[in-house]
Motif scaffolding. Structure first.
Motif, PDB file in Angstrom:
ATOM      1  N   GLY A  72       0.808  -1.206   0.000  1.00 48.19           N
ATOM      2  CA  GLY A  72       0.000   0.000   0.000  1.00 48.19           C
ATOM      3  C   GLY A  72       0.837   1.250   0.000  1.00 48.19           C
ATOM      4  N   VAL A  73       0.156   2.359   0.005  1.00 46.82           N
ATOM      5  CA  VAL A  73       0.805   3.667   0.078  1.00 46.82           C
ATOM      6  C   VAL A  73       1.008   4.006   1.549  1.00 46.82           C
ATOM      7  N   SER A  74       2.200   4.469   1.898  1.00 42.47           N
ATOM      8  CA  SER A  74       2.531   4.753   3.296  1.00 42.47           C
ATOM      9  C   SER A  74       1.796   5.987   3.799  1.00 42.47           C
ATOM     10  N   TYR A  75       1.085   5.787   4.899  1.00 44.30           N
ATOM     11  CA  TYR A  75       0.397   6.872   5.606  1.00 44.30           C
ATOM     12  C   TYR A  75       0.720   6.725   7.080  1.00 44.30           C
ATOM     13  N   ASP A  76       0.985   7.836   7.758  1.00 43.38           N
ATOM     14  CA  ASP A  76       1.251   7.753   9.190  1.00 43.38           C
ATOM     15  C   ASP A  76       0.020   8.076  10.027  1.00 43.38           C
ATOM     16  N   ASP A  77      -1.130   8.295   9.385  1.00 42.22           N
ATOM     17  CA  ASP A  77      -2.377   8.534  10.115  1.00 42.22           C
ATOM     18  C   ASP A  77      -2.720   7.282  10.928  1.00 42.22           C
ATOM     19  N   GLU A  78      -3.010   7.468  12.189  1.00 39.33           N
ATOM     20  CA  GLU A  78      -3.308   6.341  13.077  1.00 39.33           C
ATOM     21  C   GLU A  78      -4.490   5.511  12.580  1.00 39.33           C
ATOM     22  N   VAL A  79      -5.444   6.137  11.915  1.00 40.62           N
ATOM     23  CA  VAL A  79      -6.642   5.454  11.453  1.00 40.62           C
ATOM     24  C   VAL A  79      -6.324   4.326  10.458  1.00 40.62           C
ATOM     25  N   HIS A  80      -5.190   4.365   9.790  1.00 38.09           N
ATOM     26  CA  HIS A  80      -4.832   3.345   8.807  1.00 38.09           C
ATOM     27  C   HIS A  80      -4.068   2.175   9.436  1.00 38.09           C
ATOM     28  N   ASN A  81      -3.581   2.347  10.658  1.00 38.04           N
ATOM     29  CA  ASN A  81      -2.963   1.278  11.455  1.00 38.04           C
ATOM     30  C   ASN A  81      -1.701   0.663  10.856  1.00 38.04           C
ATOM     31  N   GLN A  82      -1.107   1.304   9.863  1.00 39.76           N
ATOM     32  CA  GLN A  82       0.101   0.762   9.248  1.00 39.76           C
ATOM     33  C   GLN A  82       1.272   0.744  10.229  1.00 39.76           C
ATOM     34  N   GLU A  83       1.476   1.845  10.939  1.00 37.83           N
ATOM     35  CA  GLU A  83       2.616   1.925  11.847  1.00 37.83           C
ATOM     36  C   GLU A  83       2.456   1.000  13.051  1.00 37.83           C
ATOM     37  N   ALA A  84       1.228   0.755  13.485  1.00 37.14           N
ATOM     38  CA  ALA A  84       0.993  -0.181  14.596  1.00 37.14           C
ATOM     39  C   ALA A  84       1.413  -1.591  14.183  1.00 37.14           C
ATOM     40  N   LEU A  85       1.045  -2.005  12.971  1.00 40.19           N
ATOM     41  CA  LEU A  85       1.429  -3.329  12.495  1.00 40.19           C
ATOM     42  C   LEU A  85       2.931  -3.398  12.237  1.00 40.19           C
ATOM     43  N   GLU A  86       3.484  -2.370  11.635  1.00 39.15           N
ATOM     44  CA  GLU A  86       4.925  -2.343  11.374  1.00 39.15           C
ATOM     45  C   GLU A  86       5.721  -2.452  12.678  1.00 39.15           C
ATOM     46  N   ALA A  87       5.322  -1.719  13.713  1.00 39.89           N
ATOM     47  CA  ALA A  87       6.028  -1.763  14.999  1.00 39.89           C
ATOM     48  C   ALA A  87       5.960  -3.172  15.591  1.00 39.89           C
ATOM     49  N   HIS A  88       4.815  -3.822  15.455  1.00 44.50           N
ATOM     50  CA  HIS A  88       4.660  -5.182  15.969  1.00 44.50           C
ATOM     51  C   HIS A  88       5.570  -6.167  15.220  1.00 44.50           C
ATOM     52  N   VAL A  89       5.703  -5.979  13.916  1.00 43.71           N
ATOM     53  CA  VAL A  89       6.530  -6.874  13.098  1.00 43.71           C
ATOM     54  C   VAL A  89       8.022  -6.628  13.355  1.00 43.71           C
ATOM     55  N   VAL A  90       8.418  -5.380  13.410  1.00 41.83           N
ATOM     56  CA  VAL A  90       9.837  -5.050  13.563  1.00 41.83           C
ATOM     57  C   VAL A  90      10.326  -5.307  14.990  1.00 41.83           C
ATOM     58  N   SER A  91       9.488  -5.025  15.983  1.00 40.68           N
ATOM     59  CA  SER A  91       9.847  -5.228  17.397  1.00 40.68           C
ATOM     60  C   SER A  91       8.719  -5.966  18.108  1.00 40.68           C
ATOM     61  N   PRO A  92       8.587  -7.275  17.855  1.00 42.23           N
ATOM     62  CA  PRO A  92       7.472  -8.023  18.439  1.00 42.23           C
ATOM     63  C   PRO A  92       7.506  -7.996  19.969  1.00 42.23           C
ATOM     64  N   PRO A  93       6.354  -7.834  20.593  1.00 41.56           N
ATOM     65  CA  PRO A  93       6.283  -7.741  22.053  1.00 41.56           C
ATOM     66  C   PRO A  93       6.280  -9.116  22.729  1.00 41.56           C
ATOM     67  N   GLN A  94       6.384  -9.091  24.041  1.00 42.70           N
ATOM     68  CA  GLN A  94       6.340 -10.322  24.832  1.00 42.70           C
ATOM     69  C   GLN A  94       5.003 -11.047  24.687  1.00 42.70           C
TER      70      GLN A  94
END
Length: 154
Positions: A72-94
């Motif tokens: 997709g096209v990169s958007y940093d708007d929270e409503v699109h949830n791209q950065e939330a998923l990216e953060a989970h993939v790059v730095s998976p939590p406990q």
């Protein structure tokens, strides 16, 4: 319902491991996608032997693999949830054992739906100098992915 275009296919994710079935409220829409692809394949074993019918090869399936990819096209708007998923993939939590585990739900206009646990194997960002910034994702099934068809009406 007939034909549809890809933009009408909705992709949602829930940040849960494969043992924790998400509730509807856990899912977030993955917004501003362009391409969405889901592929199912089966591993096979050769069961051909000296008494196989008419010298014809026979097989059995062993394991199912469902692969999801999208971009997709990169958007940093929270409503699109791209950065939330990216953060989970790059730095998976406990919560997911430090593994990039998610549940995906892909819903088609007809109501057909794929739902199941996945492990994200790749996240990519592309930022060309004079073009739109984009992202892409690849994931493989990490448990039972179920296809649900809409009820057939009279």
């Amino acid at each position: 319902m007939g034909a549809h275009v890809g933009r009408d296919v909705k992709v949602e994710f829930a940040l849960k491991d494969e043992a924790t079935v998400p509730q509807d409220a856990d899912y977030k829409i993955l917004g501003m996608m362009r391409a969405k692809s889901i592929n199912t394949s089966w591993d096979t074993v050769d069961t051909t032997a000296d008494k196989s019918p008419n010298f014809t090869k026979t097989s059995l399936v062993t394991f199912k693999n469902v692969e999801f990819s999208g971009d997709g096209v990169s958007y940093d708007d929270e409503v699109h949830n791209q950065e939330a998923l990216e953060a989970h993939v790059v730095s998976p939590p406990q919560d997911t054992g430090k593994q990039p585990k998610v549940w995906l739900r892909v819903t088609y206009p007809s109501g057909k739906k794929y739902t199941g646990p996945f492990i994200v194997s790749a996240w990519s960002n592309d930022s060309p100098y004079a073009n739109e910034a984009t992202w892409s994702i690849s994931a493989q099934s990490n448990g039972d992915v179920v296809l649900t068809l809409p009820p057939v009406g009279p």
